[in-house]
Design a protein around this motif. Structure first.
Motif, short mmCIF file in Angstrom:
data_model
loop_
_atom_site.label_atom_id
_atom_site.label_comp_id
_atom_site.label_asym_id
_atom_site.label_seq_id
_atom_site.Cartn_x
_atom_site.Cartn_y
_atom_site.Cartn_z
N VAL A 141 -3.38 1.69 5.48
CA VAL A 141 -2.68 0.41 5.61
C VAL A 141 -3.58 -0.73 5.13
N ARG A 142 -4.85 -0.69 5.53
CA ARG A 142 -5.75 -1.79 5.15
C ARG A 142 -6.85 -1.24 4.26
N ASN A 143 -7.27 -2.06 3.29
CA ASN A 143 -8.36 -1.59 2.44
C ASN A 143 -9.70 -1.86 3.14
N THR A 144 -10.79 -1.62 2.42
CA THR A 144 -12.10 -1.70 3.06
C THR A 144 -12.44 -3.13 3.49
N SER A 145 -11.77 -4.14 2.91
CA SER A 145 -12.03 -5.53 3.30
C SER A 145 -11.16 -5.95 4.48
N GLY A 146 -10.32 -5.06 4.95
CA GLY A 146 -9.46 -5.40 6.08
C GLY A 146 -8.15 -6.03 5.66
N GLU A 147 -7.93 -6.18 4.33
CA GLU A 147 -6.66 -6.75 3.86
C GLU A 147 -5.62 -5.64 3.75
N VAL A 148 -4.34 -6.05 3.77
CA VAL A 148 -3.30 -5.03 3.61
C VAL A 148 -3.45 -4.45 2.20
N ASN A 149 -3.60 -3.15 2.14
CA ASN A 149 -3.84 -2.46 0.88
C ASN A 149 -2.58 -2.51 0.01
N PRO A 150 -2.68 -3.06 -1.22
CA PRO A 150 -1.49 -3.15 -2.08
C PRO A 150 -0.92 -1.77 -2.43
N ASN A 151 -1.74 -0.72 -2.30
CA ASN A 151 -1.27 0.63 -2.64
C ASN A 151 -0.73 1.39 -1.43
N TRP A 152 -0.72 0.73 -0.31
CA TRP A 152 -0.31 1.39 0.93
C TRP A 152 1.10 1.96 0.79
N ILE A 153 1.27 3.19 1.23
CA ILE A 153 2.60 3.81 1.28
C ILE A 153 2.85 4.17 2.74
N ALA A 154 3.96 3.70 3.24
CA ALA A 154 4.24 3.89 4.67
C ALA A 154 4.32 5.38 5.01
N LYS A 155 3.89 5.68 6.23
CA LYS A 155 4.03 7.03 6.77
C LYS A 155 5.52 7.37 6.81
N ASP A 156 5.88 8.57 6.41
CA ASP A 156 7.28 8.99 6.41
C ASP A 156 7.61 9.64 7.75
N ASP A 157 8.40 8.94 8.51
CA ASP A 157 8.76 9.34 9.87
C ASP A 157 10.20 9.84 9.92
N SER A 158 10.82 9.97 8.74
CA SER A 158 12.28 10.16 8.72
C SER A 158 12.73 11.52 9.25
N ASN A 159 11.91 12.57 9.06
CA ASN A 159 12.32 13.89 9.54
C ASN A 159 12.20 13.94 11.06
N PRO A 160 13.20 14.50 11.75
CA PRO A 160 13.13 14.52 13.22
C PRO A 160 12.02 15.39 13.78
N TYR A 161 11.48 16.31 12.94
CA TYR A 161 10.54 17.29 13.49
C TYR A 161 9.09 17.07 13.10
N PHE A 162 8.86 16.35 12.00
CA PHE A 162 7.47 16.14 11.60
C PHE A 162 7.30 14.81 10.88
#
Ligand code: FES
Length: 259
Positions: A141-162
């Motif tokens: 989520v954050r790069n080494t400087s503590g800023e929001v990483n422009p390449n961040w890809i959200a965790k995929d939580d969509s599947n009910p099981y994993f």
């Protein structure tokens, strides 16, 4: 190691000074395992075809140039293979260092802590320090400087099981191959290149729930890190009671008995 060969013809070779005889077509990694020599690995397993992507299992073969991957190199009569020497150990530590330099260091709070092959292999190859800065394309989520990483890809939580957390993925392709070979589904692929490569469940913007995934769990089983993680482990914990049921967990429709 790698899947067994069904060939009838047998081949004898020498690994770390010990003779071993195995069916033709067996990988050097599997032949080594037959005599109790464990070659460090991350992308190979006993059940899915070798892919040769992680480069941890490098070996030396007398009379041959380079350091081939033992998981994808088949045995041959009379080969003299070395799996452990100073050069190989240095190469493996270097490979491992690069993996760790681009991996979140939250082991203590990671659900895979204690059951993570990346963690185990870092110990096995004797990694102590990482000399590199974290990659700026890292999916945290954050790069080494503590800023929001422009390449961040959200965790995929969509599947009910994993859940799927791209920041922890080492792109070993075990999940992609398990999906294809174990389940016979082609829901997963690798997209992008270099630091930007990641496992994808369909076109950009798609997620596991909207993909062809049948929730069989083969990918979760195959994952060597905390990237694909069962929700039951994260959120529900170990059940105290059990039932016998035919569930809708996946499209396979097996029945299971949990004690
Ligand atoms: Fe051989 Fe990964 S285990 S390259």
């Amino acid at each position: 190691g790698t899947p067994a060969s069904k060939a009838k013809e047998m081949v004898t070779l020498t690994i770390d000074g010990f003779d071993v005889t195995v069916p033709a077509g067996t990988s050097i990694m599997r032949a080594a395992a037959e005599i109790g020599i464990s070659v460090p690995k991350l992308c190979a397993t006993d059940s899915i075809d070798a892919f040769g992507s992680c480069r941890l299992c490098l070996v030396e073969i007398e009379g041959r140039a380079g350091t081939p991957a033992s998981c994808t190199t088949p045995v041959a009569p009379g080969l003299k293979v070395h799996t452990q020497n100073a050069k190989l150990k240095q190469l493996r530590r270097g490979v491992m260092e690069l993996y760790i330099s681009d991996h979140p260091l939250d082991c203590l709070t990671c659900a895979a802590n204690g059951d993570c092959e990346l963690q185990d292999m870092a110990g096995a190859v004797g990694l102590r320090d990482v000399r590199y800065e974290k990659g700026e394309n890292h999916f945290e989520v954050r790069n080494t400087s503590g800023e929001v990483n422009p390449n961040w890809i959200a965790k995929d939580d969509s599947n009910p099981y994993f859940t799927y957390d791209p920041a922890k993925c080492i792109v070993c392709s075990r999940c992609v191959r398990a999906c294809e070979e174990v389940q016979g589904t082609f829901a997963l692929t690798i997209e992008g290149r270099g630091f930007g490569s990641r496992v994808s469940a369909g076109m950009a913007g798609d997620n596991f729930l909207s993909s062809d995934c049948v929730s069989c769990g083969a990918c979760v089983q195959a994952c060597p890190t905390g990237t694909l993680q069962e929700k039951s482990v994260i959120e529900i914990g170990t059940p105290e009671r059990s039932v016998i049921t035919t569930c809708a967990y996946c499209g396979v429709g097996c029945s299971f008995k949990a004690e």
